[in-house]
Design a protein around this motif. Sequence first.
Motif, mmCIF file in Angstrom:
data_model
loop_
_atom_site.group_PDB
_atom_site.id
_atom_site.type_symbol
_atom_site.label_atom_id
_atom_site.label_comp_id
_atom_site.label_asym_id
_atom_site.label_seq_id
_atom_site.Cartn_x
_atom_site.Cartn_y
_atom_site.Cartn_z
ATOM 1 N N HIS A 12 0.997 -1.085 0.057
ATOM 2 C CA HIS A 12 -0.024 0.026 -0.029
ATOM 3 C C HIS A 12 0.888 1.338 -0.054
ATOM 4 O O HIS A 12 1.946 1.232 0.696
ATOM 5 C CB HIS A 12 -0.915 0.174 1.135
ATOM 6 N N ASP A 13 0.520 2.207 -0.910
ATOM 7 C CA ASP A 13 0.868 3.725 -0.876
ATOM 8 C C ASP A 13 1.633 4.148 0.660
ATOM 9 O O ASP A 13 2.547 4.681 0.692
ATOM 10 C CB ASP A 13 0.303 4.630 -1.735
ATOM 11 N N LYS A 14 0.791 3.968 1.486
ATOM 12 C CA LYS A 14 0.942 4.583 2.996
ATOM 13 C C LYS A 14 2.051 3.869 3.491
ATOM 14 O O LYS A 14 2.882 4.456 4.289
ATOM 15 C CB LYS A 14 -0.289 4.432 3.695
ATOM 16 N N ILE A 15 2.294 2.598 3.080
ATOM 17 C CA ILE A 15 3.473 1.907 3.754
ATOM 18 C C ILE A 15 4.648 2.364 3.001
ATOM 19 O O ILE A 15 5.691 2.345 3.597
ATOM 20 C CB ILE A 15 3.069 0.472 3.882
ATOM 21 N N VAL A 16 4.496 2.401 1.842
ATOM 22 C CA VAL A 16 5.731 2.703 0.941
ATOM 23 C C VAL A 16 6.150 4.048 1.276
ATOM 24 O O VAL A 16 7.568 4.332 1.369
ATOM 25 C CB VAL A 16 5.369 2.665 -0.515
ATOM 26 N N ALA A 17 5.226 4.965 1.585
ATOM 27 C CA ALA A 17 5.700 6.275 1.859
ATOM 28 C C ALA A 17 6.275 6.381 3.358
ATOM 29 O O ALA A 17 7.323 7.090 3.455
ATOM 30 C CB ALA A 17 4.469 7.429 2.116
ATOM 31 N N TYR A 18 6.043 5.512 4.200
ATOM 32 C CA TYR A 18 6.676 5.587 5.463
ATOM 33 C C TYR A 18 7.798 5.123 5.541
ATOM 34 O O TYR A 18 9.019 5.492 5.903
ATOM 35 C CB TYR A 18 5.746 4.468 6.479
ATOM 36 N N VAL A 19 8.152 3.994 4.523
ATOM 37 C CA VAL A 19 9.501 3.439 4.353
ATOM 38 C C VAL A 19 10.336 4.303 3.642
ATOM 39 O O VAL A 19 11.582 4.557 4.250
ATOM 40 C CB VAL A 19 9.249 2.120 3.590
ATOM 41 N N THR A 20 9.816 5.042 2.597
ATOM 42 C CA THR A 20 10.739 5.715 1.843
ATOM 43 C C THR A 20 11.222 7.205 2.872
ATOM 44 O O THR A 20 12.370 7.317 2.778
ATOM 45 C CB THR A 20 9.961 6.427 0.759
ATOM 46 N N ASN B 131 11.508 7.041 6.278
ATOM 47 C CA ASN B 131 12.078 6.707 7.128
ATOM 48 C C ASN B 131 13.381 5.731 7.122
ATOM 49 O O ASN B 131 14.271 5.739 7.850
ATOM 50 C CB ASN B 131 11.119 5.949 8.346
ATOM 51 N N PHE B 132 13.483 5.261 5.860
ATOM 52 C CA PHE B 132 14.503 4.376 5.633
ATOM 53 C C PHE B 132 14.672 4.370 4.098
ATOM 54 O O PHE B 132 14.356 3.459 3.290
ATOM 55 C CB PHE B 132 13.900 2.759 6.036
ATOM 56 N N PRO B 133 15.228 5.526 3.626
ATOM 57 C CA PRO B 133 15.202 5.753 2.106
ATOM 58 C C PRO B 133 16.176 4.930 1.351
ATOM 59 O O PRO B 133 15.848 4.773 0.235
ATOM 60 C CB PRO B 133 15.710 7.094 2.375
ATOM 61 N N LYS B 134 17.093 4.125 2.185
ATOM 62 C CA LYS B 134 18.056 3.326 1.280
ATOM 63 C C LYS B 134 17.461 1.759 1.401
ATOM 64 O O LYS B 134 18.080 1.054 0.909
ATOM 65 C CB LYS B 134 19.436 3.467 2.047
ATOM 66 N N ALA B 135 16.221 1.601 2.090
ATOM 67 C CA ALA B 135 15.823 0.106 2.073
ATOM 68 C C ALA B 135 14.444 0.027 1.262
ATOM 69 O O ALA B 135 13.956 0.979 0.920
ATOM 70 C CB ALA B 135 15.285 -0.029 3.672
ATOM 71 N N PHE B 136 14.022 -0.951 0.873
ATOM 72 C CA PHE B 136 12.886 -1.512 0.436
ATOM 73 C C PHE B 136 12.183 -2.745 0.827
ATOM 74 O O PHE B 136 12.744 -3.468 1.736
ATOM 75 C CB PHE B 136 13.113 -1.519 -1.241
ATOM 76 N N VAL B 137 10.850 -2.925 0.636
ATOM 77 C CA VAL B 137 10.190 -3.871 0.947
ATOM 78 C C VAL B 137 10.439 -5.294 0.256
ATOM 79 O O VAL B 137 10.544 -5.317 -1.049
ATOM 80 C CB VAL B 137 8.685 -3.939 1.163
ATOM 81 N N THR B 138 11.100 -6.269 1.077
ATOM 82 C CA THR B 138 11.429 -7.568 0.336
ATOM 83 C C THR B 138 10.299 -8.781 0.751
ATOM 84 O O THR B 138 10.188 -9.781 0.122
ATOM 85 C CB THR B 138 12.759 -8.002 1.011
ATOM 86 N N ARG B 139 9.520 -8.504 1.791
ATOM 87 C CA ARG B 139 8.532 -9.324 2.095
ATOM 88 C C ARG B 139 7.359 -8.614 2.819
ATOM 89 O O ARG B 139 7.296 -7.589 3.606
ATOM 90 C CB ARG B 139 8.876 -10.296 3.211
ATOM 91 N N ILE B 140 6.079 -8.883 2.461
ATOM 92 C CA ILE B 140 4.817 -8.447 3.183
ATOM 93 C C ILE B 140 3.911 -9.672 3.524
ATOM 94 O O ILE B 140 3.916 -10.455 2.854
ATOM 95 C CB ILE B 140 4.296 -7.225 2.468
#
Length: 143
Positions: free
Chosen positions: A94-102, A104-113
Amino acid sequence: MVKYIGLFLTVLFLSHCTARDTVTTDIGELPGKAQDFVGTYFSNEELSYIKIDYDLTKKYELMFVSGTEVDFSKDGEWLEVDCKDREVPAGIVHDKIVAYVTQNFPKAFVTRIEKDGRRYEVTLSNLLELRFDKNYDFIRVDD
């Protein structure tokens, strides 16, 4: 004696459940909603197998040659997407989760959900595990 009968019935039930599990490569065995999901997000992935799990409720576990795993409920709702060290395809998270990750953790990405109806758990490429509620609001970092 009652304890042994209970144990016997439990063992019998568990062996019956796992004996009914099937493995296939036929995408047509999936519910339509799951087929659409695979076609949308994993059309370029080569399917290794589909395990149809009959433990307590019917569940579908897909394994792709790349190592990516996707689990679906009996209705075809995705339950978990695990891309190992690669990014989960855009549109699943979801966009809201992507926004939070981007943010707070700009060098990371989601590998599992993973979702369970009450919350979402995501694993990032930096190995942090984050929890979000059903409204996609951040709850906490999991240890």
